[in-house]
Write a protein that holds these residues in place. Sequence first.
Motif, short mmCIF file in Angstrom:
data_model
loop_
_atom_site.label_atom_id
_atom_site.label_comp_id
_atom_site.label_asym_id
_atom_site.label_seq_id
_atom_site.Cartn_x
_atom_site.Cartn_y
_atom_site.Cartn_z
N GLU A 76 -4.31 -6.89 -3.82
CA GLU A 76 -4.29 -5.55 -4.46
C GLU A 76 -4.87 -5.26 -5.73
N LEU A 115 0.71 -1.14 -0.02
CA LEU A 115 0.06 -0.02 0.03
C LEU A 115 0.81 1.33 0.04
N ASP A 116 1.93 1.16 0.51
CA ASP A 116 3.04 2.19 0.63
C ASP A 116 3.93 2.30 -0.38
N GLU A 117 4.46 1.14 -0.93
CA GLU A 117 5.50 0.93 -1.81
C GLU A 117 5.67 -0.50 -2.65
N VAL A 145 1.37 5.57 -4.76
CA VAL A 145 2.30 4.66 -3.72
C VAL A 145 3.50 5.08 -4.19
N LYS A 146 4.64 4.68 -3.52
CA LYS A 146 6.17 4.88 -4.11
C LYS A 146 6.19 3.60 -4.93
N GLU A 181 3.06 6.74 -10.07
CA GLU A 181 3.09 7.27 -8.61
C GLU A 181 1.80 7.85 -8.48
#
Length: 335
Positions: A226, A25-27, A55-56, A50
């Motif tokens: 995801e 979720l973040d990267e 996300v990264k 992005e």
Amino acid sequence: MIKKKLLSSAFAGIAALTASQAAALDEITVAYFLEWPMPFQYAKANGTYEEELGVKINWVSFDTGTAMSAAMASGDVQIAVSQGVPPFVVTTSAGQDIQIVDVAVSYSDNDNCVVAEALEIDKDSAGELNGKKVGVPIGTAAHYGFLSQMSHFGVDVGSMEIVDMAPADGAAAFAQGNLDMVCGWGGALRRMVEHGNILLTGAEKEELGILVFDVTSAPSSFIEEEPELLSKFLKVTADANAQWNAGDSKDEMLPVIAKDAGMDPADAEATIATFTFPSVDEQLSDKWLGGGAQSFMKGVANVFVDAGSIESALDSYDGAVNAGPLTAAQSAATN
């Protein structure tokens, strides 16, 4: 030897995705190829992925599709862009749970084998390749094409000395005169043909049923966890392909794509000119993800089994395709 290498590559690190997957979720980490210019790289370079995904993204280049499979198995990579069908087939046949989520590119003219010019061997004298030394990236589209062509010409692959080499390494060894034949794709193939000749054109290969296309693949667990994130990723890719296919943005896109691919603009243009990027509608049709890709994978697997490169094929490769995220991306584009 070949079988051992294929199976070790396919089983390398096969395991449930680790806690690193939870950080998706973040990267996320996405695999791709250098010297393989594609429209998605325009969006990649401009940060569009992005922006849309929120996300990264860590973009990591790989030399072969087999290495992509191993990285997905270990949980180090969540999405692989432009993985060849043969390495995908090898790894799924060995039990790795990854799935195809789109058709990245079709390129029958940009994946081939080249014979050293000093041998003066062409399609009419290909039988003389028996006993020769060949550099091949094992378990890739180039490997499948090599096996299929040798079968067509009646060449005994068992008589040949086959060296497992990434295309860039094979091109270098070929230039130094250390190989009789070499197989590869992209920029490496362009360097190979400077020192030799191909046996069959892309059209001639297609007539024999030797298709060459890449896919975007991902671990099944990531797709399940995801789906929305993946759908957004595929939509950005589809939008970039549509922009390129429209034709009026090529002058703007090509320099950006070439730089991201690590290529001279002229070389990138020559390479991408041999590529076809199917639309989402085409990808979801019977020709591709609607059944054609699954049937083709079964054929690839059977060739590898017959060649002794893998132990066995799956009964069906229907479960190796998941068109759900792409269908969702298609719906998002029409709403």
